[in-house]
Enzyme design. Structure first.
Site, PDB file in Angstrom:
ATOM      1  N   GLY A 104       0.824  -1.204   0.000  1.00 39.49           N
ATOM      2  CA  GLY A 104       0.000   0.000   0.000  1.00 39.49           C
ATOM      3  C   GLY A 104       0.856   1.250   0.000  1.00 39.49           C
ATOM      4  O   GLY A 104       0.504   2.263  -0.611  1.00 39.49           O
ATOM      5  N   THR A 105       1.999   1.192   0.665  1.00 39.24           N
ATOM      6  CA  THR A 105       2.914   2.335   0.698  1.00 39.24           C
ATOM      7  C   THR A 105       3.403   2.680  -0.703  1.00 39.24           C
ATOM      8  O   THR A 105       3.417   3.850  -1.100  1.00 39.24           O
ATOM      9  CB  THR A 105       4.111   2.032   1.624  1.00 39.24           C
ATOM     10  OG1 THR A 105       3.660   2.067   2.981  1.00 39.24           O
ATOM     11  CG2 THR A 105       5.228   3.043   1.447  1.00 39.24           C
ATOM     12  N   ASN A 161      -5.977   5.153   9.749  1.00 38.54           N
ATOM     13  CA  ASN A 161      -5.400   3.917  10.243  1.00 38.54           C
ATOM     14  C   ASN A 161      -5.246   3.878  11.764  1.00 38.54           C
ATOM     15  O   ASN A 161      -5.195   2.805  12.352  1.00 38.54           O
ATOM     16  CB  ASN A 161      -4.033   3.684   9.593  1.00 38.54           C
ATOM     17  CG  ASN A 161      -3.114   4.875   9.726  1.00 38.54           C
ATOM     18  OD1 ASN A 161      -3.449   5.988   9.345  1.00 38.54           O
ATOM     19  ND2 ASN A 161      -1.941   4.649  10.301  1.00 38.54           N
ATOM     20  N   GLN A 218      -6.857   0.648   4.950  1.00 35.73           N
ATOM     21  CA  GLN A 218      -7.614   0.223   6.138  1.00 35.73           C
ATOM     22  C   GLN A 218      -9.098   0.033   5.832  1.00 35.73           C
ATOM     23  O   GLN A 218      -9.771  -0.795   6.440  1.00 35.73           O
ATOM     24  CB  GLN A 218      -7.449   1.262   7.259  1.00 35.73           C
ATOM     25  CG  GLN A 218      -6.051   1.361   7.837  1.00 35.73           C
ATOM     26  CD  GLN A 218      -5.689   0.184   8.713  1.00 35.73           C
ATOM     27  OE1 GLN A 218      -6.540  -0.558   9.185  1.00 35.73           O
ATOM     28  NE2 GLN A 218      -4.399  -0.002   8.941  1.00 35.73           N
ATOM     29  N   HIS A 277      -2.074  -7.576   3.083  1.00 34.71           N
ATOM     30  CA  HIS A 277      -1.887  -8.174   4.406  1.00 34.71           C
ATOM     31  C   HIS A 277      -2.854  -7.648   5.459  1.00 34.71           C
ATOM     32  O   HIS A 277      -2.875  -8.161   6.580  1.00 34.71           O
ATOM     33  CB  HIS A 277      -0.436  -8.023   4.867  1.00 34.71           C
ATOM     34  CG  HIS A 277      -0.049  -6.646   5.289  1.00 34.71           C
ATOM     35  ND1 HIS A 277       0.082  -6.271   6.607  1.00 34.71           N
ATOM     36  CD2 HIS A 277       0.253  -5.544   4.573  1.00 34.71           C
ATOM     37  CE1 HIS A 277       0.453  -5.008   6.684  1.00 34.71           C
ATOM     38  NE2 HIS A 277       0.562  -4.534   5.461  1.00 34.71           N
ATOM     39  N   THR A 328       9.439  -7.991 -12.149  1.00 35.09           N
ATOM     40  CA  THR A 328       8.828  -9.303 -12.339  1.00 35.09           C
ATOM     41  C   THR A 328       7.688  -9.465 -11.347  1.00 35.09           C
ATOM     42  O   THR A 328       7.863  -9.254 -10.148  1.00 35.09           O
ATOM     43  CB  THR A 328       9.859 -10.426 -12.126  1.00 35.09           C
ATOM     44  OG1 THR A 328      10.918 -10.269 -13.071  1.00 35.09           O
ATOM     45  CG2 THR A 328       9.218 -11.798 -12.292  1.00 35.09           C
ATOM     46  N   CYS A 333       3.579   1.540  10.932  1.00 36.25           N
ATOM     47  CA  CYS A 333       4.674   2.099  10.137  1.00 36.25           C
ATOM     48  C   CYS A 333       5.502   3.116  10.904  1.00 36.25           C
ATOM     49  O   CYS A 333       6.536   3.561  10.429  1.00 36.25           O
ATOM     50  CB  CYS A 333       4.122   2.722   8.856  1.00 36.25           C
ATOM     51  SG  CYS A 333       3.447   1.483   7.723  1.00 36.25           S
TER      52      CYS A 333
END
Length: 384
Positions: free
Chosen positions: A75-76, A155, A183, A205, A241, A328
């Site tokens: 997401g970052t 979040n 979130q 995740h 990839t 984070c």
């Protein structure tokens, strides 16, 4: 010795990979392991499963085409690509960006980086519940505004933002809208057409999928400047990839959670509200965030006169795992920028804890946590 029950209440930080998701991923580590960019059968087979994952995610967020789904590492990265990539592509048209003061660090730091390149950024204030004002957005717009980025839900405190009202405000303007929905996705209905967004970031995740994979929805017609340079993957916007096992797992997780959303939302709201009623019985506990416009799984509170990290460590000794803010920014022991932006003082910010429940959380779990919190808070107050 009686072994303590381990209880996880930090689903806002990450979630365990579901068995169904893990099972779907396993063949792609050692059996169907071809590079999806290869033209031989093994590569084509991997490519077809990536496309299936892309379709699952597109369906989960209401995208009109799987081609609007761009895979990232997180997401970052999705937030960085949305903000920096949009700004660089459109810089000849304007250099002004609007965001909020309570965004995730990946949004705030991306904006600060752009400021170093000469862009202008307006950081909108929030009210005491952590919500921005649509009127403030309207008043911040200038002829040079090219992008607005406001998270769908915070979040830390779980407050939901008026995304649809903002996109309605700018629908006839040449301003793109991005939302960090990491979130939000999997907790509440997340339909890009209904929200009216141009760009939307999600992660795997947080929804019982694997780490290391995220996605950026890019509405048809929107253009970006890539941050990476190399191969031509993901329409040249994100060369690397592709991570076939993670994409397969992400797609499976998105499909599962979309099918369970309505029932799980109701269940989590009931447990959340049950938890809050119990916390109030402890006394001297303040709810942070909006009382109703909040994520169904989030309870962020401040314990008056008690440091949040002291309670966290005592809970940890009991094998109860919670958070004192964004994962984070863990380990920095700085006051929450979210709580400070909401008008709280330093004491309140340091007294906060975030409890986030998940699909395996029960009322019995909450009863256990409340009983331990009662002991811990009583003990800590006795030694002040």
């Amino acid at each position: 010795m009686v072994k303590r029950m381990a209880l996880y209440l930090d689903y806002g930080a990450t979630s365990p990979v579901r068995k169904e998701v893990l099972d779907s991923m396993l063949p792609f580590f050692s059996e169907i392991f071809g590079n999806p960019g290869s033209i031989h059968d093994m590569g084509r087979q991997a490519h077809s499963h990536i496309q299936a994952g892309r379709e699952q995610i597109a369906h989960a967020i209401g995208a009109s085409s799987p081609r609007e789904i761009l895979f990232t590492s997180s997401g970052t990265e999705a937030n960085n690509l949305a903000i920096i990539g949009t700004a660089l592509y459109h810089q000849k048209r304007g250099n002004h960006i609007i965001t909020s003061s309570i965004e995730h660090p990946s949004v705030l730091e991306a904006c600060r980086y752009l400021e170093q390149l000469g862009f202008e950024v307006t950081y909108l204030p929030v009210d005491r519940f952590g919500q921005i004002s649509v009127l403030d957005v309207e008043q911040a717009i200038t002829p040079k505004t090219i992008l607005i980025s406001v998270m769908a839900a915070n979040n830390e405190v779980g407050t939901i933002q008026p995304i649809k009202q903002i996109t309605q405000l700018i629908k006839d303007k040449e301003i793109l809208f991005h939302t960090d929905a990491v979130q939000f996705f999997g907790k509440l209905p997340c339909d890009v057409e209904e929200l009216g967004v141009d760009l939307l970031s999600i992660g795997s995740h947080k929804i019982y999928g694997p780490k290391g994979i995220g996605s950026l929805y890019v509405r048809k017609g929107v253009r970006l400047t890539p941050l990476l340079h190399g191969g031509g993957q993901e329409r040249n916007w994100r060369p690397s990839t592709l991570n076939t096992p993670a994409i397969v797992g992400f797609g499976k997780a998105a499909s599962l959670i979309a099918g369970e959303l309505a029932a799980e939302k109701t269940r989590q709201e009931e447990i959340r509200d049950y938890f809050w009623r119990g916390l109030q019985q402890l006394g001297d506990v303040v709810l942070n965030g909006h009382p109703t416009d909040r994520l169904p799984n989030n309870i962020n509170v401040s314990f008056e006169r008690l440091e949040g990290q002291a309670i966290l460590l005592e809970l940890n000794r009991k094998q109860i795992f919670v958070s004192s803010g964004s994962a984070c920014s863990a380990g920095k022991h700085l006051p929450s920028h979210v709580l400070m932006a909401m008008g709280n003082d330093l004491d309140n910010a340091y007294q906060s804890l975030r409890f986030t429940i998940g699909k395996d959380t029960t009322k019995e779990n909450i009863d256990y946590v409340l009983s331990e919190l009662k002991k811990i808070t009583h003990y800590l107050k006795s030694i002040i």
